[in-house]
Design a protein around this motif. Sequence first.
Motif, PDB file in Angstrom:
ATOM      1  N   ALA A  48       0.771  -1.188   0.073  1.00 56.74           N
ATOM      2  CA  ALA A  48      -0.046   0.047  -0.094  1.00 56.74           C
ATOM      3  C   ALA A  48       1.026   1.188  -0.073  1.00 56.74           C
ATOM      4  O   ALA A  48       1.510   1.543   1.026  1.00 56.74           O
ATOM      5  N   ASN A  49       0.691   2.331  -0.986  1.00 57.76           N
ATOM      6  CA  ASN A  49       1.782   3.111  -1.318  1.00 57.76           C
ATOM      7  C   ASN A  49       0.743   4.514  -0.585  1.00 57.76           C
ATOM      8  O   ASN A  49      -0.363   4.941  -1.627  1.00 57.76           O
ATOM      9  N   PHE A  50       1.169   4.984   0.372  1.00 59.08           N
ATOM     10  CA  PHE A  50       0.293   6.389   0.722  1.00 59.08           C
ATOM     11  C   PHE A  50       1.401   7.317   0.487  1.00 59.08           C
ATOM     12  O   PHE A  50       2.434   7.854   0.965  1.00 59.08           O
ATOM     13  N   CYS A  51       0.854   8.273  -0.761  1.00 53.71           N
ATOM     14  CA  CYS A  51       1.721   9.413  -1.313  1.00 53.71           C
ATOM     15  C   CYS A  51       0.844  10.769  -1.193  1.00 53.71           C
ATOM     16  O   CYS A  51       1.579  11.970  -1.620  1.00 53.71           O
ATOM     17  N   ASP A  52      -0.248  10.726  -0.539  1.00 54.00           N
ATOM     18  CA  ASP A  52      -1.114  11.985  -0.497  1.00 54.00           C
ATOM     19  C   ASP A  52      -1.019  12.249   1.063  1.00 54.00           C
ATOM     20  O   ASP A  52      -1.783  11.699   1.937  1.00 54.00           O
ATOM     21  N   PRO A  53      -0.433  13.380   1.533  1.00 56.79           N
ATOM     22  CA  PRO A  53      -0.527  13.778   2.678  1.00 56.79           C
ATOM     23  C   PRO A  53      -1.919  13.919   3.602  1.00 56.79           C
ATOM     24  O   PRO A  53      -1.749  13.452   4.760  1.00 56.79           O
ATOM     25  N   ILE A  54      -2.881  14.056   2.779  1.00 54.77           N
ATOM     26  CA  ILE A  54      -4.025  14.004   3.481  1.00 54.77           C
ATOM     27  C   ILE A  54      -4.573  12.723   3.888  1.00 54.77           C
ATOM     28  O   ILE A  54      -5.616  12.733   4.751  1.00 54.77           O
ATOM     29  N   THR A  55      -4.241  11.771   3.203  1.00 50.60           N
ATOM     30  CA  THR A  55      -4.625  10.268   3.637  1.00 50.60           C
ATOM     31  C   THR A  55      -3.531   9.674   4.173  1.00 50.60           C
ATOM     32  O   THR A  55      -3.666   8.364   4.386  1.00 50.60           O
ATOM     33  N   TYR A  56      -2.499   9.998   5.036  1.00 52.43           N
ATOM     34  CA  TYR A  56      -1.415   9.370   5.405  1.00 52.43           C
ATOM     35  C   TYR A  56      -2.082   8.499   6.432  1.00 52.43           C
ATOM     36  O   TYR A  56      -3.022   8.899   7.072  1.00 52.43           O
ATOM     37  N   PRO A  57      -1.779   7.328   6.804  1.00 50.69           N
ATOM     38  CA  PRO A  57      -2.297   6.470   7.802  1.00 50.69           C
ATOM     39  C   PRO A  57      -1.758   6.780   9.213  1.00 50.69           C
ATOM     40  O   PRO A  57      -0.515   7.255   9.287  1.00 50.69           O
ATOM     41  N   SER A  58      -2.594   5.944  10.107  1.00 44.32           N
ATOM     42  CA  SER A  58      -2.079   6.229  11.601  1.00 44.32           C
ATOM     43  C   SER A  58      -1.215   4.801  11.554  1.00 44.32           C
ATOM     44  O   SER A  58      -1.365   3.962  10.722  1.00 44.32           O
ATOM     45  N   LEU A  59      -0.435   4.744  12.546  1.00 51.86           N
ATOM     46  CA  LEU A  59       0.335   3.583  13.179  1.00 51.86           C
ATOM     47  C   LEU A  59      -0.899   2.435  13.244  1.00 51.86           C
ATOM     48  O   LEU A  59      -0.678   1.320  12.871  1.00 51.86           O
ATOM     49  N   GLU A  60      -1.992   2.600  13.806  1.00 54.60           N
ATOM     50  CA  GLU A  60      -2.905   1.703  13.752  1.00 54.60           C
ATOM     51  C   GLU A  60      -3.349   1.308  12.430  1.00 54.60           C
ATOM     52  O   GLU A  60      -3.724  -0.070  12.263  1.00 54.60           O
ATOM     53  N   ASP A  61      -3.726   2.118  11.599  1.00 56.11           N
ATOM     54  CA  ASP A  61      -3.956   1.761  10.025  1.00 56.11           C
ATOM     55  C   ASP A  61      -2.930   0.644   9.453  1.00 56.11           C
ATOM     56  O   ASP A  61      -3.297   0.020   8.939  1.00 56.11           O
ATOM     57  N   VAL A  62      -1.562   1.083   9.696  1.00 53.87           N
ATOM     58  CA  VAL A  62      -0.475   0.505   9.202  1.00 53.87           C
ATOM     59  C   VAL A  62      -0.656  -1.011   9.920  1.00 53.87           C
ATOM     60  O   VAL A  62      -0.309  -2.172   9.127  1.00 53.87           O
ATOM     61  N   ASN A  63      -0.626  -1.052  11.093  1.00 49.05           N
ATOM     62  CA  ASN A  63      -0.547  -2.463  11.645  1.00 49.05           C
ATOM     63  C   ASN A  63      -1.991  -3.250  11.082  1.00 49.05           C
ATOM     64  O   ASN A  63      -1.983  -4.477  11.238  1.00 49.05           O
ATOM     65  N   PHE A  64      -3.218  -2.451  11.272  1.00 48.16           N
ATOM     66  CA  PHE A  64      -4.533  -3.281  10.363  1.00 48.16           C
ATOM     67  C   PHE A  64      -4.077  -3.746   9.136  1.00 48.16           C
ATOM     68  O   PHE A  64      -4.566  -4.836   8.642  1.00 48.16           O
ATOM     69  N   LEU A  65      -3.535  -2.863   8.195  1.00 43.84           N
ATOM     70  CA  LEU A  65      -3.292  -3.382   6.910  1.00 43.84           C
ATOM     71  C   LEU A  65      -2.146  -4.564   7.004  1.00 43.84           C
ATOM     72  O   LEU A  65      -2.216  -5.639   6.136  1.00 43.84           O
ATOM     73  N   LYS A  66      -1.120  -4.546   7.895  1.00 39.66           N
ATOM     74  CA  LYS A  66      -0.150  -5.579   8.082  1.00 39.66           C
ATOM     75  C   LYS A  66      -0.918  -6.889   8.325  1.00 39.66           C
ATOM     76  O   LYS A  66      -0.685  -7.850   7.899  1.00 39.66           O
ATOM     77  N   SER A  67      -1.974  -6.767   9.253  1.00 39.08           N
ATOM     78  CA  SER A  67      -2.476  -8.127   9.439  1.00 39.08           C
ATOM     79  C   SER A  67      -3.450  -8.710   8.478  1.00 39.08           C
ATOM     80  O   SER A  67      -3.871  -9.837   8.440  1.00 39.08           O
ATOM     81  N   GLN A  68      -3.729  -7.880   7.370  1.00 34.04           N
ATOM     82  CA  GLN A  68      -4.250  -8.380   6.047  1.00 34.04           C
ATOM     83  C   GLN A  68      -3.200  -8.801   5.138  1.00 34.04           C
ATOM     84  O   GLN A  68      -3.830  -9.045   3.789  1.00 34.04           O
ATOM     85  N   GLY A  69      -1.885  -8.685   5.423  1.00 30.01           N
ATOM     86  CA  GLY A  69      -0.877  -9.251   4.514  1.00 30.01           C
ATOM     87  C   GLY A  69      -0.462  -7.975   3.614  1.00 30.01           C
ATOM     88  O   GLY A  69       0.044  -8.269   2.335  1.00 30.01           O
ATOM     89  N   ILE A  70      -0.893  -6.693   3.939  1.00 31.82           N
ATOM     90  CA  ILE A  70      -0.424  -5.596   3.158  1.00 31.82           C
ATOM     91  C   ILE A  70       0.509  -4.650   3.844  1.00 31.82           C
ATOM     92  O   ILE A  70       0.559  -4.339   5.102  1.00 31.82           O
ATOM     93  N   VAL A  71       1.640  -4.546   3.208  1.00 28.95           N
ATOM     94  CA  VAL A  71       2.821  -3.611   3.653  1.00 28.95           C
ATOM     95  C   VAL A  71       2.660  -2.140   3.422  1.00 28.95           C
ATOM     96  O   VAL A  71       2.037  -2.035   2.276  1.00 28.95           O
ATOM     97  N   THR A  72       3.331  -1.377   4.044  1.00 28.04           N
ATOM     98  CA  THR A  72       2.938   0.081   3.624  1.00 28.04           C
ATOM     99  C   THR A  72       4.102   0.724   3.190  1.00 28.04           C
ATOM    100  O   THR A  72       5.321   0.491   4.026  1.00 28.04           O
ATOM    101  N   THR A  73       4.197   1.479   2.337  1.00 25.71           N
ATOM    102  CA  THR A  73       5.176   2.481   2.100  1.00 25.71           C
ATOM    103  C   THR A  73       4.325   3.923   2.251  1.00 25.71           C
ATOM    104  O   THR A  73       3.208   4.228   2.163  1.00 25.71           O
ATOM    105  N   VAL A  74       5.235   5.099   2.540  1.00 24.32           N
ATOM    106  CA  VAL A  74       4.682   6.370   2.680  1.00 24.32           C
ATOM    107  C   VAL A  74       5.785   7.430   1.854  1.00 24.32           C
ATOM    108  O   VAL A  74       6.941   7.127   1.827  1.00 24.32           O
ATOM    109  N   GLY A  75       4.998   8.375   1.295  1.00 27.75           N
ATOM    110  CA  GLY A  75       5.989   9.314   0.438  1.00 27.75           C
ATOM    111  C   GLY A  75       5.139  10.472   0.075  1.00 27.75           C
ATOM    112  O   GLY A  75       4.264  10.795   0.833  1.00 27.75           O
ATOM    113  N   LEU A  76       5.592  11.327  -0.707  1.00 27.80           N
ATOM    114  CA  LEU A  76       5.098  12.438  -1.389  1.00 27.80           C
ATOM    115  C   LEU A  76       4.935  12.561  -2.825  1.00 27.80           C
ATOM    116  O   LEU A  76       5.973  12.449  -3.508  1.00 27.80           O
ATOM    117  N   HIS A  77       3.727  12.445  -3.168  1.00 25.67           N
ATOM    118  CA  HIS A  77       3.491  12.506  -4.700  1.00 25.67           C
ATOM    119  C   HIS A  77       4.003  13.750  -5.235  1.00 25.67           C
ATOM    120  O   HIS A  77       3.750  14.800  -4.637  1.00 25.67           O
TER     121      HIS A  77
END
Length: 193
Positions: A48-77
Motif C-alpha cells: 500500500a503506497n500512501f503518497c497523499d499527505p491528506i490520507t497518511y495512515p495512522s500507526l493503527e492503520d498500518v498495523n491493520f493493513l499488515k494483519s491483512q498481508g499488506i505492507v506500507t510505504t509512505v511518500g510525497l507524490h
Amino acid sequence: MKGAFDSHFHIDRLGRELRLATYNLRELQGSAQSMDQSNCVHLCGAVANFCDPITYPSLEDVNFLKSQGIVTTVGLHPRHATGVRPATVDKLQEMLQWPEVVGLGEIGLDHTAPMEEWAVQRDVLATALGLLGPRHVLVLHCRGRHEARVFGAPRIPLLSVCGSCVKGAEDFRKCSLWIYQSRRKEEVYHGTC
C-alpha cells in the motif's frame, strides 16, 4: 481463482473512489461487485503506497493493513510538491521511523505538472531522499509530458537527483520505479533496480 500480489496499491485512493472510509480489503473488494468476475483474483498480499499527505495512515492503520498481508510505504507524490510544508516532512519522517513502514514512496518527478513546479518537485524529492533509511525500499514515480516523447525526460533529472542524494552505489537499495509515458495503460513501465 488465481492468486495475485499487488506491488503498487493505493488503498486510500480506492477507498475514496468507492466512498468507503475503510482499509478493510474484504469490504473494499465486496463493494466492487460490478466488476467482471472473470478478471477477479485472490489478493494474497499487497504494497500500500500512501503518497497523499491528506490520507497518511495512522500507526493503527498500518498495523491493520499488515494483519491483512499488506505492507506500507509512505511518500510525497510529486503533484503535491508545491503544497509541502515543514509539518508534512516532519510527519513523513515520523512515519518512516515506524518499523512497520517498509519503504519511502512514492516520490519522484511528474512533468505533466506545469514547468514552473518542476524545480519544487526536485527539491521535495531531494528532501524526501534525505529521509531514506537503509531498511527502506524506494518507490520512484516518473511521469513525462504526453506530447514530449524525448527519451530520458524526466528520467534523467530523476536519476540525477537520486544519484546526488543517495551516497554510493552500495547505498542504492531495492527500488520500485514507475515510468509513465502517457495515460495509455500499455505505456506504463515498472521495473526494479
